[in-house]
Design a protein around this motif. Structure first.
Motif, PDB file in Angstrom:
ATOM      1  N   GLN A   1      51.598   9.522 -56.504  1.00 16.92           N
ATOM      2  CA  GLN A   1      52.858   9.880 -56.244  1.00 16.92           C
ATOM      3  C   GLN A   1      52.574  11.101 -55.054  1.00 16.92           C
ATOM      4  N   SER A   2      53.343  10.843 -54.087  1.00 16.14           N
ATOM      5  CA  SER A   2      53.049  11.974 -53.006  1.00 16.14           C
ATOM      6  C   SER A   2      54.189  12.949 -53.568  1.00 16.14           C
TER       7      SER A   2
ATOM      8  N   LYS B   1      49.467  -1.086 -60.540  1.00 20.20           N
ATOM      9  CA  LYS B   1      50.042   0.039 -60.044  1.00 20.20           C
ATOM     10  C   LYS B   1      50.920   0.706 -61.709  1.00 20.20           C
TER      11      LYS B   1
ATOM     12  N   TRP C   1      46.925   3.920 -56.678  1.00 18.45           N
ATOM     13  CA  TRP C   1      48.570   4.270 -56.376  1.00 18.45           C
ATOM     14  C   TRP C   1      48.900   5.429 -56.784  1.00 18.45           C
TER      15      TRP C   1
ATOM     16  N   ASN D   1      58.103   8.934 -55.612  1.00 20.51           N
ATOM     17  CA  ASN D   1      57.825   8.420 -54.248  1.00 20.51           C
ATOM     18  C   ASN D   1      56.082   8.127 -54.448  1.00 20.51           C
ATOM     19  N   TRP D   2      55.938   6.838 -54.762  1.00 24.97           N
ATOM     20  CA  TRP D   2      54.825   6.349 -55.112  1.00 24.97           C
ATOM     21  C   TRP D   2      54.126   5.511 -53.803  1.00 24.97           C
ATOM     22  N   GLN D   3      52.781   5.681 -53.460  1.00 21.72           N
ATOM     23  CA  GLN D   3      52.178   4.870 -52.403  1.00 21.72           C
ATOM     24  C   GLN D   3      50.734   4.756 -52.636  1.00 21.72           C
TER      25      GLN D   3
ATOM     26  N   GLY E   1      46.789  -1.748 -49.546  1.00 18.00           N
ATOM     27  CA  GLY E   1      46.486  -0.814 -50.836  1.00 18.00           C
ATOM     28  C   GLY E   1      45.057  -1.380 -51.472  1.00 18.00           C
TER      29      GLY E   1
ATOM     30  N   SER F   1      46.995   5.566 -51.404  1.00 21.05           N
ATOM     31  CA  SER F   1      46.370   6.500 -50.779  1.00 21.05           C
ATOM     32  C   SER F   1      45.832   5.819 -49.443  1.00 21.05           C
ATOM     33  N   LYS F   2      45.549   6.770 -48.611  1.00 21.28           N
ATOM     34  CA  LYS F   2      45.113   6.176 -47.373  1.00 21.28           C
ATOM     35  C   LYS F   2      43.497   5.859 -47.445  1.00 21.28           C
TER      36      LYS F   2
END
Length: 189
Positions: free
Chosen positions: A99-100, A148, A97, A104-106, A92, A108-109
């Protein structure tokens, strides 16, 4: 671009097969990090392109021995910042950080360049202030949590184009949050 930590940050899924980007986005990122380092971010007042060009011209006006010394110092600090970035944020590092979908947090690519500019200079500043790589490693979980949270609470809202004022605000928010996480560990003893 030969630094393994940078290669991991640039592409965590294929860092061991790293190749220079033909569009030179990897070298642009390194140039940006070097330009914003050593309080260079304080000189950023106009467009990013003008700022980067000014930084390159300022180095070009120095004697060769000065250039070598400055670049060696910047290289060593860049390596330390990349090591901390990789060890603390892992896949990361320098990514938003987000929300998709609700709840649901992740990460980004893609690397966020405004976050790259801000966070590189903050990590360097904290290292210069005397925090060690070990301090960051020991507090990796807490630092991740506070960063985050900055995104989740919409305290840190990054746009694609950064102005001087935005960089100052983002740096201030990130520095305060990360320094607090590092200092909290020191107070617990």
């Amino acid at each position: 671009a030969l630094n393994k930590d940078f290669q991991f940050i640039y592409n965590p899924r294929a860092w061991d097969k790293y190749e220079l980007d033909p569009k030179e986005s990897d070298r642009e990122m390194i140039l940006r990090a070097l330009a914003f380092s050593s309080d260079g971010w304080k000189k950023f007042k106009t467009s990013l392109k003008s700022f980067l060009n000014q930084e390159l011209l300022s180095v070009g006006n120095l004697e060769e021995s000065q250039v070598t010394e400055i670049l060696e110092k910047k290289k060593k600090m860049f390596e330390r910042v990349m090591k901390v970035g990789r060890e603390v944020f892992r896949e990361g590092a320098f990514r938003k950080w987000e929300q998709s979908k609700p709840g649901n947090w992740q990460f980004s690519k893609a690397i966020s360049l405004p976050l790259w500019d801000s966070l590189c200079s903050v990590l360097e500043e904290l290292l210069v202030l005397g925090y060690k790589e070990l301090d960051f490693r020991k507090n990796q979980e807490t630092i991740n949590k506070v960063v985050k949270n900055l995104f989740e609470e919409e305290i840190l809202v990054l746009s694609n184009r950064a102005t001087k004022k935005q960089i100052d605000i983002w740096r201030s928010i990130l520095k305060s949050a990360i320094k607090s996480a590092l200092d909290n560990d020191k107070r617990s003893f």
